[in-house]
Design a protein around this motif. Structure first.
Motif, PDB file in Angstrom:
ATOM      1  N   ALA A  69       7.098  -1.358   8.512  1.00  0.00           N
ATOM      2  CA  ALA A  69       6.122  -0.767   9.428  1.00  0.00           C
ATOM      3  C   ALA A  69       6.479   0.688   9.724  1.00  0.00           C
ATOM      4  N   GLY A  70       7.755   0.980   9.902  1.00  0.00           N
ATOM      5  CA  GLY A  70       8.194   2.345  10.156  1.00  0.00           C
ATOM      6  C   GLY A  70       7.963   3.254   8.960  1.00  0.00           C
ATOM      7  N   ILE A  71       8.220   2.729   7.780  1.00  0.00           N
ATOM      8  CA  ILE A  71       8.006   3.505   6.562  1.00  0.00           C
ATOM      9  C   ILE A  71       6.523   3.797   6.374  1.00  0.00           C
ATOM     10  N   GLY A 123       0.791  -1.227   0.000  1.00  0.00           N
ATOM     11  CA  GLY A 123       0.000   0.000   0.000  1.00  0.00           C
ATOM     12  C   GLY A 123       0.818   1.269   0.000  1.00  0.00           C
ATOM     13  N   LEU A 124       2.108   1.165  -0.309  1.00  0.00           N
ATOM     14  CA  LEU A 124       2.972   2.340  -0.291  1.00  0.00           C
ATOM     15  C   LEU A 124       2.917   3.125  -1.590  1.00  0.00           C
ATOM     16  N   ILE A 125       2.580   2.469  -2.684  1.00  0.00           N
ATOM     17  CA  ILE A 125       2.377   3.137  -3.964  1.00  0.00           C
ATOM     18  C   ILE A 125       1.109   2.568  -4.601  1.00  0.00           C
ATOM     19  N   ILE A 156      11.291   5.317  -0.241  1.00  0.00           N
ATOM     20  CA  ILE A 156      11.251   3.997   0.395  1.00  0.00           C
ATOM     21  C   ILE A 156      12.654   3.399   0.405  1.00  0.00           C
ATOM     22  N   LYS A 157      13.313   3.491  -0.720  1.00  0.00           N
ATOM     23  CA  LYS A 157      14.672   2.952  -0.842  1.00  0.00           C
ATOM     24  C   LYS A 157      15.621   3.622   0.157  1.00  0.00           C
ATOM     25  N   ASP A 158      15.517   4.943   0.289  1.00  0.00           N
ATOM     26  CA  ASP A 158      16.355   5.684   1.236  1.00  0.00           C
ATOM     27  C   ASP A 158      16.048   5.284   2.677  1.00  0.00           C
TER      28      ASP A 158
END
Length: 122
Positions: free
Chosen positions: A72-74, A36-38, A61-63
């Protein structure tokens, strides 16, 4: 929506181009979508199409992963960003306007009384 933001949100990149630009595998990109991030758009042929905003998000996200954050933190960071953007775009309530006006009047007049519109406990 302003023209610049409209252009940034247009889904024009196929996954192969995104892979080259982000140095991510198709599997990782699909995983971030599953998380669900993109949310890439789909073409008429059901191919994933990505925008510049999607590219930015993938690089973020990569960074974050490189910095040691887990998924979970992202997700939490992106949720907080979304809440903050929503707050910025939310219209002011009557109570908000009263608080702002009182603070402005108090600052101009040098009043030191507490703002009666703030919810004081105690």
């Amino acid at each position: 929506m302003r023209e610049k933001e409209l252009r940034r949100s247009m889904a024009v990149f196929p996954i192969g181009t995104v892979m080259e630009l982000t140095d991510l595998t198709a599997r990782k990109i699909r995983y971030y979508e599953d998380q669900g991030l993109i949310s890439p758009k789909r073409s008429e042929g059901n191919r994933r199409m990505y925008s510049l905003n999607d590219l930015d998000r993938l690089l973020e996200i990569k960074d974050y992963l490189a910095d040691g954050l887990n998924m979970a933190g992202i997700k939490r960071i992106f949720e907080m960003d979304h809440v903050e953007k929503t707050k910025k775009n939310a219209p002011l309530t009557d109570e908000d306007v009263r608080k702002i006006l009182y603070d402005e009047i108090a600052a101009q007049g040098g009043l030191n009384a507490p703002n009666p519109f703030l919810n004081h406990k105690g």
